[in-house]
Design a protein around this motif. Sequence first.
Motif, PDB file in Angstrom:
ATOM      1  N   GLY A  23       0.798  -1.219   0.000  1.00 57.50           N
ATOM      2  CA  GLY A  23       0.000   0.000   0.000  1.00 57.50           C
ATOM      3  C   GLY A  23       0.834   1.275   0.000  1.00 57.50           C
ATOM      4  N   PHE A  24       2.110   1.164   0.318  1.00 54.84           N
ATOM      5  CA  PHE A  24       3.008   2.320   0.282  1.00 54.84           C
ATOM      6  C   PHE A  24       3.504   2.623  -1.132  1.00 54.84           C
ATOM      7  CE2 PHE A  24       3.803   0.701   4.687  1.00 54.84           C
ATOM      8  CZ  PHE A  24       3.227   1.760   5.358  1.00 54.84           C
ATOM      9  N   PHE A  25       3.229   1.721  -2.079  1.00 50.52           N
ATOM     10  CA  PHE A  25       3.770   1.835  -3.433  1.00 50.52           C
ATOM     11  C   PHE A  25       2.797   2.517  -4.387  1.00 50.52           C
ATOM     12  CE2 PHE A  25       6.558  -1.225  -1.637  1.00 50.52           C
ATOM     13  CZ  PHE A  25       7.727  -1.175  -2.369  1.00 50.52           C
ATOM     14  N   SER A  26       3.380   3.172  -5.389  1.00 51.21           N
ATOM     15  CA  SER A  26       2.585   3.720  -6.483  1.00 51.21           C
ATOM     16  C   SER A  26       2.168   2.575  -7.402  1.00 51.21           C
ATOM     17  CB  SER A  26       3.398   4.746  -7.280  1.00 51.21           C
ATOM     18  OG  SER A  26       4.400   4.104  -8.042  1.00 51.21           O
ATOM     19  N   GLU A  27       1.229   2.853  -8.288  1.00 51.86           N
ATOM     20  CA  GLU A  27       0.771   1.833  -9.242  1.00 51.86           C
ATOM     21  C   GLU A  27       1.901   1.381 -10.171  1.00 51.86           C
ATOM     22  OE1 GLU A  27      -2.128   0.067  -9.504  1.00 51.86           O
ATOM     23  OE2 GLU A  27      -2.476   0.986  -7.549  1.00 51.86           O
ATOM     24  N   GLN A  28       2.885   2.235 -10.400  1.00 50.11           N
ATOM     25  CA  GLN A  28       4.022   1.899 -11.247  1.00 50.11           C
ATOM     26  C   GLN A  28       5.249   1.520 -10.419  1.00 50.11           C
ATOM     27  OE1 GLN A  28       2.492   5.047 -11.472  1.00 50.11           O
ATOM     28  NE2 GLN A  28       1.018   4.241 -12.925  1.00 50.11           N
ATOM     29  N   GLY A  29       5.035   1.319  -9.119  1.00 48.82           N
ATOM     30  CA  GLY A  29       6.153   1.031  -8.224  1.00 48.82           C
ATOM     31  C   GLY A  29       6.982  -0.154  -8.681  1.00 48.82           C
ATOM     32  N   ARG A  30       8.263  -0.065  -8.386  1.00 48.27           N
ATOM     33  CA  ARG A  30       9.225  -1.095  -8.776  1.00 48.27           C
ATOM     34  C   ARG A  30      10.005  -1.487  -7.532  1.00 48.27           C
ATOM     35  NH1 ARG A  30      14.738  -0.895 -10.414  1.00 48.27           N
ATOM     36  NH2 ARG A  30      15.208  -2.319 -12.117  1.00 48.27           N
ATOM     37  N   MET A  31      10.203  -2.805  -7.349  1.00 46.99           N
ATOM     38  CA  MET A  31      10.973  -3.294  -6.208  1.00 46.99           C
ATOM     39  C   MET A  31      11.981  -4.320  -6.690  1.00 46.99           C
ATOM     40  SD  MET A  31       9.632  -5.156  -2.768  1.00 46.99           S
ATOM     41  CE  MET A  31      10.777  -5.787  -1.561  1.00 46.99           C
ATOM     42  N   VAL A  32      13.237  -4.159  -6.250  1.00 44.33           N
ATOM     43  CA  VAL A  32      14.278  -5.146  -6.510  1.00 44.33           C
ATOM     44  C   VAL A  32      14.770  -5.630  -5.156  1.00 44.33           C
ATOM     45  CG1 VAL A  32      16.528  -5.606  -7.548  1.00 44.33           C
ATOM     46  CG2 VAL A  32      14.935  -4.033  -8.666  1.00 44.33           C
ATOM     47  N   PHE A  33      14.667  -6.939  -4.941  1.00 43.03           N
ATOM     48  CA  PHE A  33      15.002  -7.563  -3.671  1.00 43.03           C
ATOM     49  C   PHE A  33      16.273  -8.379  -3.850  1.00 43.03           C
ATOM     50  CE2 PHE A  33      14.407 -11.008  -0.544  1.00 43.03           C
ATOM     51  CZ  PHE A  33      14.170 -10.256   0.595  1.00 43.03           C
ATOM     52  N   ASN A  35      19.365  -9.835  -5.277  1.00 46.55           N
ATOM     53  CA  ASN A  35      19.775  -9.928  -6.681  1.00 46.55           C
ATOM     54  C   ASN A  35      18.647 -10.474  -7.559  1.00 46.55           C
ATOM     55  OD1 ASN A  35      19.862 -12.500  -5.665  1.00 46.55           O
ATOM     56  ND2 ASN A  35      21.744 -13.073  -6.706  1.00 46.55           N
ATOM     57  N   GLY A  36      17.405 -10.359  -7.094  1.00 48.74           N
ATOM     58  CA  GLY A  36      16.264 -10.849  -7.847  1.00 48.74           C
ATOM     59  C   GLY A  36      15.876  -9.933  -8.993  1.00 48.74           C
ATOM     60  N   GLU A  37      14.980 -10.430  -9.797  1.00 47.52           N
ATOM     61  CA  GLU A  37      14.445  -9.651 -10.913  1.00 47.52           C
ATOM     62  C   GLU A  37      13.519  -8.553 -10.372  1.00 47.52           C
ATOM     63  OE1 GLU A  37      15.105  -9.883 -14.252  1.00 47.52           O
ATOM     64  OE2 GLU A  37      16.696 -11.227 -13.544  1.00 47.52           O
ATOM     65  N   PRO A  38      13.416  -7.435 -11.039  1.00 43.53           N
ATOM     66  CA  PRO A  38      12.503  -6.379 -10.590  1.00 43.53           C
ATOM     67  C   PRO A  38      11.050  -6.866 -10.581  1.00 43.53           C
ATOM     68  CG  PRO A  38      14.004  -5.535 -12.257  1.00 43.53           C
ATOM     69  CD  PRO A  38      14.190  -7.029 -12.218  1.00 43.53           C
ATOM     70  N   MET A  39      10.335  -6.461  -9.555  1.00 42.70           N
ATOM     71  CA  MET A  39       8.889  -6.674  -9.473  1.00 42.70           C
ATOM     72  C   MET A  39       8.258  -5.324  -9.772  1.00 42.70           C
ATOM     73  SD  MET A  39       8.799  -8.983  -6.019  1.00 42.70           S
ATOM     74  CE  MET A  39      10.249  -8.240  -5.250  1.00 42.70           C
ATOM     75  N   ILE A  40       7.306  -5.298 -10.674  1.00 43.19           N
ATOM     76  CA  ILE A  40       6.709  -4.039 -11.105  1.00 43.19           C
ATOM     77  C   ILE A  40       5.223  -4.051 -10.785  1.00 43.19           C
ATOM     78  CG2 ILE A  40       6.334  -2.460 -13.037  1.00 43.19           C
ATOM     79  CD1 ILE A  40       9.243  -2.944 -13.127  1.00 43.19           C
ATOM     80  N   GLY A  41       4.768  -3.013 -10.089  1.00 47.24           N
ATOM     81  CA  GLY A  41       3.356  -2.876  -9.756  1.00 47.24           C
ATOM     82  C   GLY A  41       2.993  -3.589  -8.472  1.00 47.24           C
ATOM     83  N   PRO A  42       1.956  -3.104  -7.814  1.00 44.84           N
ATOM     84  CA  PRO A  42       1.567  -3.657  -6.519  1.00 44.84           C
ATOM     85  C   PRO A  42       1.292  -5.160  -6.514  1.00 44.84           C
ATOM     86  CG  PRO A  42       0.482  -1.563  -6.879  1.00 44.84           C
ATOM     87  CD  PRO A  42       1.176  -1.918  -8.166  1.00 44.84           C
ATOM     88  N   ALA A  43       0.659  -5.687  -7.545  1.00 44.44           N
ATOM     89  CA  ALA A  43       0.334  -7.121  -7.549  1.00 44.44           C
ATOM     90  C   ALA A  43       1.599  -7.974  -7.548  1.00 44.44           C
ATOM     91  CB  ALA A  43      -0.552  -7.452  -8.745  1.00 44.44           C
ATOM     92  N   GLN A  44       2.569  -7.636  -8.401  1.00 41.10           N
ATOM     93  CA  GLN A  44       3.823  -8.401  -8.440  1.00 41.10           C
ATOM     94  C   GLN A  44       4.606  -8.246  -7.144  1.00 41.10           C
ATOM     95  OE1 GLN A  44       6.538  -7.671 -11.661  1.00 41.10           O
ATOM     96  NE2 GLN A  44       5.244  -8.715 -13.161  1.00 41.10           N
ATOM     97  N   ILE A  45       4.638  -7.031  -6.624  1.00 43.01           N
ATOM     98  CA  ILE A  45       5.383  -6.785  -5.387  1.00 43.01           C
ATOM     99  C   ILE A  45       4.749  -7.564  -4.243  1.00 43.01           C
ATOM    100  CG2 ILE A  45       6.050  -5.041  -3.684  1.00 43.01           C
ATOM    101  CD1 ILE A  45       6.217  -3.051  -6.119  1.00 43.01           C
ATOM    102  N   GLU A  46       3.444  -7.511  -4.114  1.00 39.92           N
ATOM    103  CA  GLU A  46       2.782  -8.234  -3.025  1.00 39.92           C
ATOM    104  C   GLU A  46       3.014  -9.740  -3.157  1.00 39.92           C
ATOM    105  OE1 GLU A  46      -1.473  -8.616  -0.682  1.00 39.92           O
ATOM    106  OE2 GLU A  46      -1.368  -7.376  -2.471  1.00 39.92           O
ATOM    107  N   ALA A  47       2.901 -10.280  -4.357  1.00 42.47           N
ATOM    108  CA  ALA A  47       3.122 -11.716  -4.560  1.00 42.47           C
ATOM    109  C   ALA A  47       4.561 -12.097  -4.212  1.00 42.47           C
ATOM    110  CB  ALA A  47       2.795 -12.103  -5.999  1.00 42.47           C
ATOM    111  N   GLY A  48       5.516 -11.282  -4.620  1.00 39.80           N
ATOM    112  CA  GLY A  48       6.919 -11.563  -4.327  1.00 39.80           C
ATOM    113  C   GLY A  48       7.230 -11.504  -2.852  1.00 39.80           C
ATOM    114  N   VAL A  49       6.708 -10.485  -2.176  1.00 41.66           N
ATOM    115  CA  VAL A  49       6.939 -10.344  -0.743  1.00 41.66           C
ATOM    116  C   VAL A  49       6.266 -11.492   0.004  1.00 41.66           C
ATOM    117  CG1 VAL A  49       6.425  -8.880   1.260  1.00 41.66           C
ATOM    118  CG2 VAL A  49       7.312  -7.857  -0.831  1.00 41.66           C
TER     119      VAL A  49
END
Length: 119
Positions: A23-33, A35-49
Amino acid sequence: MTNEFVSQVFEAVDSGDAATFVGFFSEQGRMVFANGEPMIGPAQIEAGVQAFFGTINALRHTVVREWVQGADTIVELTVEYDRLDGRTVTIPAVTIWHVDADHRIDDYRVYFDVAPIYR
């Protein structure tokens, strides 16, 4: 003293609440955890986390230092992980993020060595 937003972000993670964290992320938010691949958008970020949470019993972040400069935040941490085998490991980490004009995270990066969590 830890910035309130920094505290909120890590409290969400430490509670295992992927939905609040994302919920802290924008709709276009990007997360790299690590050395993993970038997760883009809330759905991918939530699934990855959520998937990561399934590989540990718990975690706790302790802020060592933080730097907030405008829209950019750098946080030096120690993170204690309760592994699935019952052991606990503590790992140094750095998290860097940028917020957009709406104060939503649009770029989030976590730098640390995940190997001690799994070996």
